[in-house]
Design a protein around this motif. Structure first.
Motif, mmCIF file in Angstrom:
data_model
loop_
_atom_site.group_PDB
_atom_site.id
_atom_site.type_symbol
_atom_site.label_atom_id
_atom_site.label_comp_id
_atom_site.label_asym_id
_atom_site.label_seq_id
_atom_site.Cartn_x
_atom_site.Cartn_y
_atom_site.Cartn_z
ATOM 1 N N HIS A 166 26.527 40.352 47.354
ATOM 2 C CA HIS A 166 27.318 40.513 46.127
ATOM 3 C C HIS A 166 28.778 40.170 46.380
ATOM 4 C CE1 HIS A 166 28.676 41.904 42.300
ATOM 5 N NE2 HIS A 166 27.482 42.349 41.971
ATOM 6 N N PRO A 167 29.329 39.185 45.674
ATOM 7 C CA PRO A 167 30.761 38.903 45.872
ATOM 8 C C PRO A 167 31.617 40.037 45.310
ATOM 9 C CG PRO A 167 29.869 37.579 44.061
ATOM 10 C CD PRO A 167 28.717 38.364 44.624
ATOM 11 N N ALA A 168 32.829 40.171 45.833
ATOM 12 C CA ALA A 168 33.751 41.181 45.291
ATOM 13 C C ALA A 168 34.381 40.592 44.035
ATOM 14 C CB ALA A 168 34.808 41.507 46.333
ATOM 15 N N ILE A 169 34.013 41.142 42.889
ATOM 16 C CA ILE A 169 34.475 40.562 41.622
ATOM 17 C C ILE A 169 35.429 41.523 40.918
ATOM 18 C CG2 ILE A 169 33.761 39.724 39.354
ATOM 19 C CD1 ILE A 169 30.993 39.143 40.512
ATOM 20 N N VAL A 170 36.640 41.076 40.687
ATOM 21 C CA VAL A 170 37.561 41.866 39.863
ATOM 22 C C VAL A 170 37.130 41.665 38.424
ATOM 23 C CG1 VAL A 170 39.949 42.103 39.094
ATOM 24 C CG2 VAL A 170 39.455 41.611 41.489
ATOM 25 N N SER A 171 36.906 42.745 37.694
ATOM 26 C CA SER A 171 36.261 42.611 36.395
ATOM 27 C C SER A 171 37.130 41.955 35.326
ATOM 28 C CB SER A 171 35.784 43.975 35.921
ATOM 29 O OG SER A 171 35.069 43.803 34.744
ATOM 30 N N ALA A 191 35.728 46.856 39.409
ATOM 31 C CA ALA A 191 34.966 45.750 40.009
ATOM 32 C C ALA A 191 33.680 45.584 39.217
ATOM 33 C CB ALA A 191 34.631 46.076 41.452
ATOM 34 N N THR A 192 33.245 44.331 39.071
ATOM 35 C CA THR A 192 31.957 44.103 38.399
ATOM 36 C C THR A 192 30.847 44.143 39.426
ATOM 37 O OG1 THR A 192 32.937 42.717 36.703
ATOM 38 C CG2 THR A 192 30.591 42.419 37.092
ATOM 39 N N ILE A 193 29.779 44.818 39.048
ATOM 40 C CA ILE A 193 28.625 44.897 39.935
ATOM 41 C C ILE A 193 27.412 44.452 39.113
ATOM 42 C CG2 ILE A 193 27.539 47.183 39.788
ATOM 43 C CD1 ILE A 193 28.864 46.429 42.873
ATOM 44 N N GLY A 234 30.857 48.624 49.913
ATOM 45 C CA GLY A 234 31.489 47.413 50.456
ATOM 46 C C GLY A 234 32.578 46.915 49.522
ATOM 47 N N ILE A 235 32.273 46.922 48.230
ATOM 48 C CA ILE A 235 33.244 46.391 47.260
ATOM 49 C C ILE A 235 34.416 47.367 47.085
ATOM 50 C CG2 ILE A 235 33.515 45.812 44.807
ATOM 51 C CD1 ILE A 235 30.772 44.428 45.053
ATOM 52 N N GLU A 236 34.103 48.655 47.149
ATOM 53 C CA GLU A 236 35.174 49.659 47.072
ATOM 54 C C GLU A 236 36.195 49.408 48.186
ATOM 55 O OE1 GLU A 236 34.103 53.568 48.520
ATOM 56 O OE2 GLU A 236 35.393 54.546 47.039
ATOM 57 N N ALA A 237 35.675 49.151 49.401
ATOM 58 C CA ALA A 237 36.568 48.943 50.538
ATOM 59 C C ALA A 237 37.352 47.632 50.378
ATOM 60 C CB ALA A 237 35.750 48.913 51.825
ATOM 61 N N GLU A 238 36.678 46.602 49.909
ATOM 62 C CA GLU A 238 37.333 45.293 49.829
ATOM 63 C C GLU A 238 38.383 45.240 48.717
ATOM 64 O OE1 GLU A 238 34.511 42.096 50.068
ATOM 65 O OE2 GLU A 238 36.057 40.573 49.668
ATOM 66 N N LEU A 239 38.028 45.782 47.560
ATOM 67 C CA LEU A 239 38.951 45.660 46.418
ATOM 68 C C LEU A 239 39.789 46.913 46.172
ATOM 69 C CD1 LEU A 239 36.723 43.836 43.743
ATOM 70 C CD2 LEU A 239 38.428 42.824 45.258
#
Ligand code: B12
Ligand code: SF4
Length: 588
Positions: A166-171, A191-193, A234-239
């Motif tokens: 899943h890419p890190a997507i800013v919503s 983030a969009t999931i 993962g996305i929480e940490a990245e974004l």
């Protein structure tokens, strides 16, 4: 299936269709169909209070993240930027993503590829592929129906069953409200999931359900709550986000997955906020406490009339459900279809009145629209009720019917639709005011909750209310004093309650920020009256990329090209920072 001779060494370009979007042109752009979610179909009658923001093209971002070939994503290009990309880099494959309304742009982009990059294979995917006979409308080599990650992996000879990355997507991007453009602060937006595509409910008008297999079918990217939890961590940490826009047509329908996610959130002490789409009967499978503990803070839900034949609401008192959700601090975005089979010029006002009386935080109105690829379209065609002379660019649900309704004419459909938006605004006021109401109700109920996770989430939401939201309430109250005194009074009552709950600091912020918002919102209304529109910036993102003539490998590179010439609002920078938390609250 045929594979590309170069396999994973093929260089791929994935592009969305070109803009500008909010204008009328020969390629199918329409000024009433901007590339915006809220201003297109939710808050468009709310003037400067309308929530303005853009969303990236997640389908091509997902494909790019899940192939090992060198790949560029070009999002929201102009025609010039698309031409430049085609000539600057050699691409073996050019993939174009589009929905049906934009088929004219796909046609033009195929033409451009043939002219500027004649060696490229053209692949077209997304909902545009559902148009019957699309092969004859566009000059493409492959037209891909349904899920695209597995198709592209197969085409490149890769393992189509490999786990989905899943890419890190800013919503939401370039968010703007009351004349203020909010800064793109890291962690400031959800983030969009994307847990799955499609919906097994299979309502006959629903294009997303039909496109991914129809009734009983859907494609899960993440089967279990454990998988989803890991992706979200993962996305929480990245974004650096705590808030997620869950892009799944009916997230709560998959109860086992959602409840396992909740278990993992509890174990790890996560106070995440989730914005979800869900049908009423799926929501009813949960207690309010379960929803609150899961962090559900925003729900997009169909509110079809009880007289309609859709089963999503059966056995559910939708008015009661909406009230309950809001009392528990869960913002509700209602969705109402105008022009159902039983609607007539005589009963439509009553039906809209009924929908509006739910007092949801946001309200989407859409025309009942038979879209190619859906069972409804097939039925209407069989009954000879489709209108042949409607341009596909005008079939977006916000203009006029594309079929013969039993009682309502094409022109009337637009009049009723426009009235629904206006009536909702007059009756319930700006959505920004309504989300303040819901936030405050949630805070009152949960700020002393024994569960630390729950307390923490409501405290975070209330921080916005203590500061900028309250200032925005003051500005809205002033602006509506003469045009809508009833709503102005309701806003004032709420503001007084908020200020007495939160005290001096809240009043001081209002004294400083309120007048700025009053001024910017008046200025924005003037700009809108003068025809100002907004466009998304162009994005270029490269992955697994080896620049021509260079040995070094570039993993992920992002470039942005600002498109419009809007002046930075430096004189009101303080207010910008102050209201920057809005985009988190709206789930986008
Ligand atoms: C985000 C979104 C938007 C964003 C736009 C984002 C963007 N950059 O384009 C906003 C809010 C601006 C928007 C606007 C509109 N939207 Co919209 N939108 C969505 C939404 C909610 C999510 C899309 C998404 O990312 N899904 C998740 C991804 C993973 O799925 P996907 O995009 O379908 O991609 C998969 C496949 O289609 C395929 N694929 C996609 N592209 C490609 C390309 C290649 C080369 C290949 C091989 C495969 C492939 O592979 C992907 C992975 O499986 C969908 C509903 C939904 N649940 O999908 C509606 C949806 C796409 N929108 C729709 C519509 C109608 C509109 C509007 C006309 C608004 C309106 N009045 O309803 C406008 C059009 C604006 C414009 N001028 O073009 C319809 C499309 C109907 C149709 N049959 O064409 C949908 C399906 C909603 C619906 N059920 O009605 N939208
Ligand atoms: S419940 Fe919603 S997403 Fe599912 S098929 Fe019906 S309209 Fe589509």
């Amino acid at each position: 299936m045929e594979t590309h001779p170069k396999g994973s060494r093929a260089r791929i370009l994935l592009s969305s269709v070109f803009g500008p979007y909010a204008q009328d042109d020969e390629f199918g752009s329409r000024s009433i169909n901007p590339m915006e979610l809220y201003h297109n179909q939710v808050t468009r009658a709310q003037g400067s209070f309308s929530l303005r923001m853009f969303h990236r093209s997640w389908g091509i971002m997902m494909i790019q993240a899940n192939i090992s070939a060198p790949c560029s994503v070009l999002d929201f290009p102009t025609r010039k930027a698309f031409a430049r990309e085609l000539t600057k880099n050699h691409y073996d494959v050019v993939g174009i993503s589009s929905i049906i309304v934009n088929v004219g742009k796909v046609r033009e982009m195929c033409r451009m590829v043939r002219e500027l990059s004649p060696g490229s294979v053209i692949v077209v995917g997304g909902h545009v592929a559902a148009i019957p006979g699309v092969e004859a409308m566009i000059d493409a080599d492959h037209i891909v129906r349904g899920e695209g990650i597995s198709w592209m992996r197969r085409y490149l000879g890769e393992d189509e069953h490999a786990p989905i990355r899943h890419p890190a997507i800013v919503s939401g991007l370039q968010t703007r409200i009351m004349g203020i453009r909010l800064p793109n602060r890291k962690g400031g937006t959800a983030a969009t999931i994307i847990p799955s595509v499609g919906c097994p409910m299979g309502c006959n008008f629903c294009t997303t359900s039909a496109f991914f297999g129809g009734k009983g079918k859907f494609v899960n990217f993440y089967e279990t709550g454990d998988e989803l939890f890991d992706v979200m961590c993962g996305i929480e940490a990245e974004l650096k986000v705590h808030s997620f826009f869950v892009m799944d047509e009916n997230f709560l329908l998959h109860r086992t997955r959602a409840m396992r996610l909740l278990e993992r959130m509890k174990e790890a002490g996560k106070s995440w906020e989730l914005s979800v789409f869900a049908s009423a009967n799926a929501i009813r499978k949960y207690t309010m406490l379960e929803l609150v503990e899961l962090g559900v803070s925003w729900v997009w839900m169909g509110l079809e009339s009880p007289k309609s034949s859709y089963g999503k609401l059966q056995g559910t008192d939708i008015g009661q459900l909406t009230r309950e959700l809001r009392e528990h601090g869960i913002r509700v975005q209602g969705s109402t279809i105008i022009g159902l089979e039983h609607h007539t010029p005589q009963n439509i006002h009553e039906e809209i009145e009924y929908a509006v009386s739910h007092g949801t935080d946001f309200h989407q109105f859409m025309l009942y629209t038979p879209v190619p690829g859906t069972p409804l379209y097939a039925q209407m065609q069989q009954e000879g009720r489709m209108l042949d002379d409607v341009d596909l660019a005008d079939i977006h649900g916000q203009f006029k019917f594309n079929y013969k309704h039993a009682a309502i004419s094409r022109d009337e459909s637009k009049v009723f639709l426009d009235w629904a938006f206006r009536h909702d605004f007059e009756r319930n006021g700006p959505s920004l005011f309504r989300i303040c109401e819901t936030t405050f109700q949630g805070w009152k109920r949960y700020h002393n909750d024994p569960d630390l996770r729950v307390r923490r989430r409501f405290a975070a939401e209330a921080r916005k209310l203590r500061t900028t939201y309250n200032a925005a309430l003051w500005a809205m109250e002033k602006r509506l004093r003469t045009t809508n005194p009833t709503i102005s009074k309701r806003i004032r009552d709420l503001r007084c309650e908020v200020e007495s709950a939160f005290g001096t600091f809240t009043r001081m912020v209002r004294v400083v920020v309120g007048p700025v918002l009053l001024w910017t919102s008046k200025r924005e209304d003037k700009r809108l009256a003068n025809g100002v529109t907004y466009e998304p910036e162009t994005f270029v993102e490269r992955r697994n990329w080896i620049a021509k003539g260079k040995e070094s490998h570039t993993a992920n590179v992002v470039t942005m090209h600002p498109r419009h010439t809007e002046q930075p609002l430096t004189n009101i920078a303080a207010a910008r920072v102050a209201v920057s938390s809005l985009s988190q609250t709206t789930g986008d």
